[in-house]
Motif scaffolding. Structure first.
Motif, PDB file in Angstrom:
ATOM      1  N   ILE A 253     -88.482  -4.466 -95.608  1.00 39.50           N
ATOM      2  CA  ILE A 253     -87.697  -3.832 -94.541  1.00 39.50           C
ATOM      3  C   ILE A 253     -86.886  -2.676 -95.109  1.00 39.50           C
ATOM      4  O   ILE A 253     -86.840  -1.578 -94.528  1.00 39.50           O
TER       5      ILE A 253
ATOM      6  N   ILE B 154     -84.546 -16.083 -88.902  1.00 42.78           N
ATOM      7  CA  ILE B 154     -85.618 -15.413 -88.159  1.00 42.78           C
ATOM      8  C   ILE B 154     -85.288 -15.177 -86.692  1.00 42.78           C
ATOM      9  O   ILE B 154     -86.099 -14.620 -85.963  1.00 42.78           O
TER      10      ILE B 154
ATOM     11  N   TRP C   9     -85.710  -2.793 -86.823  1.00 45.61           N
ATOM     12  CA  TRP C   9     -86.850  -3.610 -87.222  1.00 45.61           C
ATOM     13  C   TRP C   9     -86.805  -4.879 -86.395  1.00 45.61           C
ATOM     14  O   TRP C   9     -85.779  -5.564 -86.366  1.00 45.61           O
TER      15      TRP C   9
ATOM     16  N   ALA D 265     -91.960 -14.583 -91.391  1.00 49.58           N
ATOM     17  CA  ALA D 265     -90.816 -13.852 -91.928  1.00 49.58           C
ATOM     18  C   ALA D 265     -91.304 -12.702 -92.810  1.00 49.58           C
ATOM     19  O   ALA D 265     -92.285 -12.812 -93.538  1.00 49.58           O
ATOM     20  N   ILE D 266     -90.587 -11.590 -92.738  1.00 50.48           N
ATOM     21  CA  ILE D 266     -90.896 -10.410 -93.533  1.00 50.48           C
ATOM     22  C   ILE D 266     -89.999 -10.429 -94.771  1.00 50.48           C
ATOM     23  O   ILE D 266     -88.937 -11.046 -94.781  1.00 50.48           O
TER      24      ILE D 266
ATOM     25  N   GLN E  83     -88.325  -8.530 -85.939  1.00 48.42           N
ATOM     26  CA  GLN E  83     -89.120  -9.610 -86.524  1.00 48.42           C
ATOM     27  C   GLN E  83     -89.398 -10.657 -85.468  1.00 48.42           C
ATOM     28  O   GLN E  83     -88.475 -11.146 -84.819  1.00 48.42           O
ATOM     29  N   SER E  84     -90.652 -10.963 -85.276  1.00 49.04           N
ATOM     30  CA  SER E  84     -91.049 -11.985 -84.303  1.00 49.04           C
ATOM     31  C   SER E  84     -91.744 -13.112 -85.039  1.00 49.04           C
ATOM     32  O   SER E  84     -92.776 -12.913 -85.689  1.00 49.04           O
ATOM     33  N   TRP E  85     -91.162 -14.293 -84.961  1.00 44.67           N
ATOM     34  CA  TRP E  85     -91.805 -15.492 -85.498  1.00 44.67           C
ATOM     35  C   TRP E  85     -92.729 -16.018 -84.409  1.00 44.67           C
ATOM     36  O   TRP E  85     -92.282 -16.350 -83.308  1.00 44.67           O
TER      37      TRP E  85
ATOM     38  N   PRO F 180     -96.813  -9.022 -91.907  1.00 43.38           N
ATOM     39  CA  PRO F 180     -95.887  -8.949 -93.040  1.00 43.38           C
ATOM     40  C   PRO F 180     -96.539  -8.530 -94.345  1.00 43.38           C
ATOM     41  O   PRO F 180     -96.007  -7.672 -95.064  1.00 43.38           O
TER      42      PRO F 180
ATOM     43  N   THR G 233     -83.707 -12.180 -94.159  1.00 39.26           N
ATOM     44  CA  THR G 233     -84.915 -12.342 -93.350  1.00 39.26           C
ATOM     45  C   THR G 233     -85.297 -13.796 -93.143  1.00 39.26           C
ATOM     46  O   THR G 233     -86.168 -14.093 -92.327  1.00 39.26           O
TER      47      THR G 233
ATOM     48  N   ASN H 281     -92.856  -6.697 -86.811  1.00 44.12           N
ATOM     49  CA  ASN H 281     -93.776  -7.597 -87.497  1.00 44.12           C
ATOM     50  C   ASN H 281     -93.787  -8.929 -86.773  1.00 44.12           C
ATOM     51  O   ASN H 281     -92.756  -9.415 -86.328  1.00 44.12           O
ATOM     52  N   SER H 282     -94.967  -9.466 -86.605  1.00 39.93           N
ATOM     53  CA  SER H 282     -95.098 -10.771 -85.958  1.00 39.93           C
ATOM     54  C   SER H 282     -95.631 -11.775 -86.960  1.00 39.93           C
ATOM     55  O   SER H 282     -95.768 -11.477 -88.145  1.00 39.93           O
TER      56      SER H 282
END
Length: 573
Positions: free
Chosen positions: A344, A393, A358, A338-339, A360-362, A309, A390, A334-335
């Motif tokens: 984004i 998540i 996009w 949070a981005i 997003q992976s937490w 991020p 964002t 993105n891992s």
């Protein structure tokens, strides 16, 4: 699909040194073979096989780095999967010649580069346990982590000998041998990797499926990082999420991937299994701020980009580059965390694809991906909107994980829609925290694992992240406030809201070219937020960061707010 069979050599079956208890006493992970009967699954499970499996999948496909490997400085920046596999074999021979044997621990502490992964695979290939260390920490963190490994081998370089406090006394007391990948003329206690490069080939002798195979560490935002131990079994269970044929955003054979993460992180263990199964072209970037990033993006025009991020945040000027560096991107990933919404929106505007996505992976080092959420352009269209999109998540992995929120004080589950500590139940959990098993066990309630994060699970089962428990602020969410301020003041480059026990939260900001923060801009940006202290402005490079570019909030509080303490309990961090 059964995990692939091991290939063992006749020699070196017996360990050469005593095996530490932490490598033999652990709770096996729960294993899952696939998400559905139609899933694409990893082709292998063991770290030592990764590049060789990739060489069978796509032997002539290119893997590109932004500078020559430190362990092979005269080698090329562009190699095929097959050629990288050959370098793994050569590195395994060097390490065996240096005395590394099965069950030995080998700490890798060097400049960020793909060759860290190559070394990890070579170490695992001869049955030893690679321990991957970020070079972003000083002696106060590095020495305790070395002590927990009970006399490992150490692979390092000149810079990190000095930076991390690897003195002759540390070498003698805490390592079997210390080997540098570059020249160290004034340290007779440190061997040179070059001295072992005439070694004959060695046969693979990898660890069993359920045995420890790699040790990485957490980010260490609140102190000394925890050492996280995984097996081939736990890595495989996490990687089935990576290799799945997800609609629209699954990894493809024809992708050109630009990847910029720290190569010491657990993320690389699962990513490498996906890479070997699919075989895309990959550009591995080691320095996010190097001019080579722009050059390689302009030359290869990636279709898939993955970064941290805060690396994306730093890359926002590249997204606005007239050369259209991201014009061909169909997917951003993105891992970790949070981005920011602004980020984004900026990168979605940079691609000419009609329907980019996009993802997003937490994620956590202990479990891999916890939640996944896709974003589209329309989701981030509104500027400065509360709550930021964002913060939601995503959902636990379908058919793979369960999630709940509990009261941090009582451990009792809270109703949907209320703030609680997020706990997850899914296959692939780590085996242990090396040298700190009590901390590992404190986070377990049967099959449930405490993430240490406060969040809200809504009626649809999606998670809205609020804050790290130790970083919580009263009457609000630091994550929300930071996102909104970045979105509402275009020239901010970093915003961190620090909780202060008994006082107002303190925002810390940096700006483009260090221009002074306008008081009117600030007042408008925070008008609808809970009260905060006046902002403190510092340079972007003055924020203390972890190896994953997270802000070390405890260190930042100590740096700026003498004697101030956090509000959270911190028991789970």
């Amino acid at each position: 699909m059964a995990p692939p069979a091991d290939t063992t050599a006749a020699e070196d079956v017996e360990p050469q040194r005593p095996i530490p208890r932490f490598l033999t006493e652990f709770t096996p992970t729960r294993f899952r073979r696939r998400l559905s009967p139609f899933s694409r699954v990893p082709k292998h499970s063991k770290m030592g096989e990764t590049w060789h499996v990739a060489a069978r999948t796509a032997p002539d496909e290119l893997v590109i780095v932004d500078r020559p490997a430190d362990i092979d400085p005269d080698g090329p920046e562009i190699r095929t999967y097959t050629q990288w596999a050959e370098l793994v074999d050569r590195a395994a021979a060097w390490l065996h010649q240096a005395g590394v044997r099965p069950w030995d621990r080998v700490a890798v502490l060097k400049a960020n580069h793909l060759d860290i992964v190559v070394l990890g695979c070579a170490i695992a290939r001869i049955g030893a346990i690679p321990c991957m260390f970020s070079g972003s920490y000083g002696p106060e963190a590095m020495i305790p982590m070395l002590e927990r490994l009970e006399r490992p081998f150490l692979l390092t370089d000149r810079k990190h000998l000095d930076k991390c406090g690897i003195t002759p006394q540390v070498v003698a007391d805490l390592t079997v041998k210390t080997i540098s990948v570059d020249a160290v003329e004034d340290r007779p206690d440190v061997l040179r990797l070059d001295d072992f490069k005439d070694a004959p080939p060695v046969q693979p002798n990898m660890r069993e499926f359920a045995e420890p195979v790699v040790i990485t560490h957490t980010s260490g935002t609140t102190g000394v990082p925890k050492l996280v131990m995984h097996s081939a079994e736990s890595i495989y269970a996490m990687a089935i999420v990576e290799t799945e044929r997800w609609p629209r955003f699954g990894l493809r054979r024809d992708d050109t991937v630009a990847f910029c993460d720290p190569y010491t992180h657990e993320r690389l263990t699962t990513m490498q299994l996906a890479m070997a199964a699919v075989g895309p072209r990959i550009i591995y970037l080691s320095d996010p701020l190097s001019p080579r990033v722009r050059e390689l993006l302009a030359e290869h025009k990636p279709t898939l980009v993955e970064a941290l991020p805060n690396i994306y945040l730093a890359w926002e000027p590249l997204a606005r580059d007239p050369a259209g560096l991201f014009s061909n991107v169909r997917e951003y990933v993105n891992s970790f965390d949070a981005i920011h919404t602004r980020t984004i929106r900026t990168f979605m505007a940079a691609t000419k694809r009609r329907f980019p996505i996009w993802v997003q992976s937490w994620s956590q080092s202990e479990n891999g991906a916890l939640c996944i959420r896709p974003f589209f352009r329309f989701v981030v269209r509104r500027k400065g909107h509360r709550p930021p999109p964002t913060q939601l998540i995503g959902w636990p992995i379908p058919f793979h994980a369960k999630m709940r929120a509990v009261n941090p004080e009582t451990g009792q589950e809270v109703p949907r829609g209320q703030v609680g500590m997020i706990e997850i139940d899914q296959p692939g959990r780590c085996l242990a925290y090396v040298g700190e098993q009590d901390r590992h066990d404190l986070k377990c309630t049967g099959r449930w694992w405490s993430t240490g994060d406060l969040g809200i699970i809504n009626k649809w089962g999606a998670v809205r992240i609020v804050d790290r428990e130790i970083d919580r602020i009263p009457n609000g969410s630091a994550i929300e406030f930071e996102d909104l301020i970045l979105d509402r003041i275009d020239y901010t480059t970093e915003v961190v809201v620090l909780p202060v026990a008994g006082g107002l939260p303190v925002p810390v900001v940096s700006t483009t070219d260090d221009v002074p923060l306008d008081k009117g801009d600030w007042a408008r940006a925070v008008a609808d937020l809970a009260p905060m202290a006046d902002p403190i402005q510092i340079r972007w490079d003055e924020f203390p960061r972890t190896g994953t570019w997270k802000i070390r909030r405890v260190a930042l509080r100590e740096q700026l707010l003498d004697g101030a303490k956090a509000i959270g309990i911190g028991r789970w961090t």
